[in-house]
Design a protein around this motif. Structure first.
Motif, PDB file in Angstrom:
ATOM      1  N   PHE A  89      18.667  -5.313  33.214  1.00 44.27           N
ATOM      2  CA  PHE A  89      18.309  -3.973  33.675  1.00 44.27           C
ATOM      3  C   PHE A  89      19.300  -2.978  33.066  1.00 44.27           C
ATOM      4  O   PHE A  89      20.508  -3.245  33.044  1.00 44.27           O
ATOM      5  N   PRO A  90      18.823  -1.832  32.596  1.00 47.38           N
ATOM      6  CA  PRO A  90      19.741  -0.836  32.026  1.00 47.38           C
ATOM      7  C   PRO A  90      20.780  -0.391  33.046  1.00 47.38           C
ATOM      8  O   PRO A  90      20.486  -0.256  34.240  1.00 47.38           O
ATOM      9  N   ASP A  91      21.995  -0.162  32.582  1.00 46.74           N
ATOM     10  CA  ASP A  91      23.083   0.270  33.463  1.00 46.74           C
ATOM     11  C   ASP A  91      22.747   1.602  34.137  1.00 46.74           C
ATOM     12  O   ASP A  91      22.136   2.494  33.533  1.00 46.74           O
ATOM     13  N   GLY A  92      23.148   1.717  35.386  1.00 47.10           N
ATOM     14  CA  GLY A  92      23.025   2.981  36.106  1.00 47.10           C
ATOM     15  C   GLY A  92      21.627   3.337  36.548  1.00 47.10           C
ATOM     16  O   GLY A  92      21.358   4.510  36.834  1.00 47.10           O
ATOM     17  N   THR A  93      20.718   2.345  36.646  1.00 47.72           N
ATOM     18  CA  THR A  93      19.320   2.656  36.996  1.00 47.72           C
ATOM     19  C   THR A  93      18.888   2.101  38.347  1.00 47.72           C
ATOM     20  O   THR A  93      17.764   2.344  38.774  1.00 47.72           O
ATOM     21  N   LEU A  94      19.757   1.355  39.029  1.00 49.53           N
ATOM     22  CA  LEU A  94      19.330   0.670  40.249  1.00 49.53           C
ATOM     23  C   LEU A  94      18.995   1.648  41.374  1.00 49.53           C
ATOM     24  O   LEU A  94      18.039   1.441  42.127  1.00 49.53           O
ATOM     25  N   ALA A  95      19.785   2.709  41.506  1.00 50.04           N
ATOM     26  CA  ALA A  95      19.534   3.682  42.575  1.00 50.04           C
ATOM     27  C   ALA A  95      18.163   4.326  42.407  1.00 50.04           C
ATOM     28  O   ALA A  95      17.412   4.492  43.378  1.00 50.04           O
ATOM     29  N   ALA A  96      17.828   4.696  41.178  1.00 51.19           N
ATOM     30  CA  ALA A  96      16.519   5.320  40.928  1.00 51.19           C
ATOM     31  C   ALA A  96      15.381   4.348  41.227  1.00 51.19           C
ATOM     32  O   ALA A  96      14.321   4.750  41.734  1.00 51.19           O
ATOM     33  N   ARG A  97      15.587   3.067  40.950  1.00 57.14           N
ATOM     34  CA  ARG A  97      14.559   2.066  41.224  1.00 57.14           C
ATOM     35  C   ARG A  97      14.341   1.912  42.731  1.00 57.14           C
ATOM     36  O   ARG A  97      13.220   1.678  43.190  1.00 57.14           O
TER      37      ARG A  97
END
Length: 272
Positions: free
Chosen positions: A64-72
């Motif tokens: 998963f691209p870094d820094g994208t978990l919150a948006a997901r």
């Protein structure tokens, strides 16, 4: 001289309160894999508890691209909201004490809810669905089962849509009002099939009429220019949005709950 008329506080949805209120960190949730902070959010005379996961506290993942978990996490909430099932607590993306992150309404889980169990029988009892065999030590295995619960079945459909790679037992929160919530949706919406879940009990079974209706609504809202597509556009990539459309179409075409694909571990570890 008469006292000035008091203007009552405006009515706010939980999501608006989370987005606009003052966020105060109260402590850290120690067992979370990424930085997760227990907070309160306050606006005028309203206050509620919430979870704040700053992007800066996300651990890098290879897939998963870094820094994208919150948006997901926010994207998963929006899809849940569009289903009308409201299986994910209100979740927003906003700035906080440690930078941008996701803020989610805190759900106090009811203890003792029987959603998962290990049994020695070869087949599940009525009211339960088999997940698979689990190693319980000393060379012994037991059958891992989950409740045959319509709330879990709805969640299984949602997970198939958002491609949830981490549906563990600890991510199921039964609330005091009888509702069931799912949390921790940072590893979702990947373009590759990564569905890993404990909710395989309905694999290969026909979808309910309710689920088919909901999937039809999602398909319409996910069309280019659709309401949900517009809201997701700033949270996941165009390729991930297209993959979500494909998954919805596949579910409607097959008419059944998905089965494990075999190329990816079907059950997350640890399962709870």
């Amino acid at each position: 001289m008469s006292a000035p008329e008091r203007i009552p506080p405006r009515s706010m949805t939980p999501a608006e309160l989370l987005a606009e209120g003052e966020l105060t960190v109260r402590g850290r949730i120690r067992d979370a894999s990424n930085a997760a902070l227990y907070c309160t959010v306050t606006y005028e005379d309203r206050e509620t508890a919430c979870v704040y996961k700053p992007v800066a506290g996300e651990r890098p993942l290879w897939d998963f691209p870094d820094g994208t978990l919150a948006a997901r996490e926010v994207a998963a909430y929006l899809v849940s909201e569009a289903t009308g099932w409201d299986l994910v607590p209100p979740t927003v993306l906003r700035d906080g004490p440690y930078g941008e992150g996701m803020v989610q309404l805190w759900i106090e889980a009811v203890p003792g809810a029987e959603l998962l169990a290990l049994v020695e029988e070869e087949e599940p009892a009525p009211g339960w669905k088999a997940i698979g065999l689990a190693d319980v030590g000393e060379g012994r295995t037991a059958l891992l089962v989950h409740a045959d619960d319509e709330r879990l079945r709805r969640l299984a459909v949602l997970d198939a849509v958002i491609n949830n790679a981490d549906r563990k037992g600890g991510h199921l929160l039964p609330a005091g009002d009888g509702r069931l919530y799912g949390i921790d949706h940072g590893v979702t919406f990947n373009v590759d099939d990564k569905l890993r879940t404990l909710l395989w009990g309905w694999a290969g079974e026909t979808l309910t009429e309710e689920a088919v209706t909901v999937l039809g609504v999602l398909k319409e809202q996910l069309r280019e220019g659709g309401a949900l597509a517009e809201r997701l556009a700033g949270l996941i990539t165009p390729a991930e949005l297209d993959a979500t459309r494909v998954r919805v179409d596949a579910l409607l075409t097959s008419g059944v709950h998905p089965e494990p694909g075999g190329e990816w571990p079907a059950i997350p570890w640890p399962p709870v």
